[in-house]
Motif scaffolding. Structure first.
Motif, mmCIF file in Angstrom:
data_model
loop_
_atom_site.group_PDB
_atom_site.id
_atom_site.type_symbol
_atom_site.label_atom_id
_atom_site.label_comp_id
_atom_site.label_asym_id
_atom_site.label_seq_id
_atom_site.Cartn_x
_atom_site.Cartn_y
_atom_site.Cartn_z
ATOM 1 N N SER A 83 0.828 -1.199 0.000
ATOM 2 C CA SER A 83 0.000 0.000 0.000
ATOM 3 C C SER A 83 0.866 1.254 0.000
ATOM 4 N N ALA A 84 1.939 1.246 0.795
ATOM 5 C CA ALA A 84 2.849 2.401 0.817
ATOM 6 C C ALA A 84 3.510 2.594 -0.538
ATOM 7 N N LEU A 85 3.894 1.489 -1.185
ATOM 8 C CA LEU A 85 4.502 1.584 -2.509
ATOM 9 C C LEU A 85 3.516 2.151 -3.523
ATOM 10 N N GLU A 86 2.299 1.630 -3.521
ATOM 11 C CA GLU A 86 1.303 2.047 -4.504
ATOM 12 C C GLU A 86 0.835 3.479 -4.271
ATOM 13 N N ASP A 87 0.924 3.934 -3.018
ATOM 14 C CA ASP A 87 0.538 5.313 -2.715
ATOM 15 C C ASP A 87 1.658 6.302 -3.010
ATOM 16 N N GLY A 88 2.785 5.781 -3.482
ATOM 17 C CA GLY A 88 3.900 6.663 -3.807
ATOM 18 C C GLY A 88 4.702 7.126 -2.614
ATOM 19 N N HIS A 89 4.655 6.352 -1.513
ATOM 20 C CA HIS A 89 5.412 6.721 -0.306
ATOM 21 C C HIS A 89 6.314 5.560 0.112
ATOM 22 N N ILE A 97 7.614 2.696 4.267
ATOM 23 C CA ILE A 97 7.752 1.277 4.583
ATOM 24 C C ILE A 97 8.663 1.079 5.782
ATOM 25 N N TYR A 98 9.718 1.858 5.830
ATOM 26 C CA TYR A 98 10.718 1.666 6.879
ATOM 27 C C TYR A 98 10.306 2.299 8.200
ATOM 28 N N GLU A 99 9.166 3.000 8.201
ATOM 29 C CA GLU A 99 8.680 3.629 9.420
ATOM 30 C C GLU A 99 7.443 2.947 9.979
ATOM 31 N N LEU A 100 6.950 1.901 9.282
ATOM 32 C CA LEU A 100 5.735 1.222 9.725
ATOM 33 C C LEU A 100 5.986 0.497 11.037
#
Length: 466
Positions: A446-452, A456-459
């Motif tokens: 979801s983070a990848l698809e949202d352009g962020h 990922i490394y802060e989840l």
């Protein structure tokens, strides 16, 4: 012997994941206008050459005795029986096995083949499982003197294979949707590549940049790497039906607890003061007195308990508390044996369990089923373990035991091919591990698809509901 047992394993482990997915997905087709039960849960089991999994099982005849030179309880290759659960402890049981933790990898693979929502094409999948038997692949590097200086290469052939074979599968989400199991502690597979001299018994698998985005299930994780998550050490209890699970928990519930506490582990005295030495000294003082039911010591030196659950499970049923001091690493298989036995775990640091197993044990509710005593206060002599435990009221001990037996199914690896009543009534260690992986992967994707991608490394980890 090794080849004969391997032939027993191959028919199921080599079952085509495409065939499995056809059978499983067809049973969960959504009703017209109804929700899709496989939404977000589709897994593709990627085919790997046999050198990365089943051929590694042939090492057992030479590698296992070398790894366990003092263990004489079970012939090495016999551990391959029952798809990695090992042989039964006795002919009359259908729930207890002599389980070698290193064979959790083929067993986990076997269990995944039973899951619903398997798909034949990776493009249809929410997650991609790699049936890589990583701990078995490490054995030549950690046991053969001539390969010690090559241990940084562990896992590199797999990384190169994935980069060459269908590279689009890996590139689609940069590996964030891939996961595999490592039947060992993360510490043993995270040696820096440039370490000099190389540390005996370790590899650099988890340092490979090619695998950096994969989710790795380990038996003990480190606190900072975001891609690791710990799952329970396997016990020897693998029920195949709900009546067998209930029969055991009933036995643990009604067992007569005549001893205050138990320690199962090595009994050699350390050269300098530490928590294990303090435990042994306190137990020696107590058992030599008139009150000989205060402390039970089970000598597990020289791998005496490794594949012999009878040696420690019967004593655990007689004790109210089971001491869990850290050893070579903070966590212990004995913690999960104690949970299954209804013996209240006593921890001496949070890293022993609370820091690792959030998908399976409720991090915020350890006080409901365990006791924590700071190890420094015990080692320095400021606190006696027996005084702390003896002060816990009997009704509180009973409540903790009941809570333990409620959560015990969550840390048990039920037998493959288990009955529908057990599968439908409770989630076991494999179910919870896979659900946790799927949650984690969905959040990353979801983070990848949202352009962020940096998010990922802060989840923060999602421990799920308990």
């Amino acid at each position: 012997m090794a080849r004969r047992l391997l032939l027993l394993l191959l028919p199921i482990i080599l079952t085509s994941s495409a065939t499995a997915s056809k059978n499983k997905s067809s049973s969960l087709l959504p009703l017209p206008d109804g929700p899709d039960p496989c939404s977000g849960r589709r897994i593709h089991i990627r085919w790997l050459p046999a050198r990365f999994n089943t051929h590694l099982l042939l090492y057992c005849a030479t590698a296992f005795p070398l790894a366990d030179p003092d263990s004489k309880s079970t012939p090495a290759c016999a551990s391959l029986a029952n798809h990695g659960l090992g042989p039964r402890t006795h002919n009359g049981t259908r729930s207890w096995y002599r389980t070698d933790a290193r064979l959790l990898e083929p067993f986990f693979h076997r269990r995944l083949l039973e899951r619903a929502c398997l798909v034949a094409r990776p493009a249809q999948a929410d997650a991609v499982f790699l049936p890589y038997y990583a701990a078995l692949d490490a054995l030549p590097y950690v046991l053969h003197p001539d390969l010690l200086n090559s241990s940084a290469l562990h896992g590199l052939p797999l990384a190169r294979y994935l980069a060459r074979n269908q590279p689009r599968v890996l590139a689609r989400r940069h590996g964030h949707d891939h996961f595999f199991l490592l039947a060992g502690t993360a510490w043993d597979y995270s040696q820096p590549h440039d370490a000099e001299p190389r540390m005996y018994g370790t590899t650099s698998l988890l340092r490979l940049p090619e695998l950096a985005n994969f989710t790795v299930l380990t038996l003990e994780s480190r606190t900072w790497p975001w891609q690791e998550h710990a799952i329970p050490h396997p016990t020897s209890f693998h029920p195949s039906s709900l009546p067998r699970l209930r029969s055991w928990t009933a036995r643990a519930r009604r067992s007569r607890r005549t001893a205050l506490m138990l320690y199962a582990g090595g009994v050699s005295r350390p050269s300098r003061p530490n928590i294990r030495g303090a435990i042994l000294a306190e137990c020696a003082n107590r058992t030599s007195s008139k009150s000989n039911n205060v402390c039970i010591v089970v000598d597990c030196s020289a791998a005496a308990c490794a594949l012999n659950p009878v040696a420690y499970m019967r004593p655990m049923l007689r004790a109210n508390f089971c001491l869990q001091p850290p050893g070579d690493s903070p966590s212990r298989r004995s913690t999960f044996d104690a949970i299954v036995a209804g013996c209240v775990p006593v921890f001496f640091e949070h890293a022993a369990a609370r820091a690792h197993y959030g998908w399976h044990l409720p991090r915020g509710r350890y006080d409901q089923f365990s006791v924590t005593i700071p190890k420094d206060s015990v080692v320095m002599g400021d606190v006696r373990i027996t005084d702390v435990l003896a002060a816990v009221p009997a009704d509180e001990v009973a409540r903790m035991r009941e809570r333990l037996l409620e959560i015990a199914p969550r840390v048990v690896y039920r037998r493959h091919g288990s009955a529908a009543d057990l599968r439908e009534s409770t989630k076991d260690a494999v179910d919870l591990a896979v659900e946790g992986v799927l949650r984690r992967i969905r959040r990353r994707v979801s983070a990848l698809e949202d352009g962020h991608p940096d998010a990922i490394y802060e989840l923060e980890d999602d421990d799920g509901a308990h």
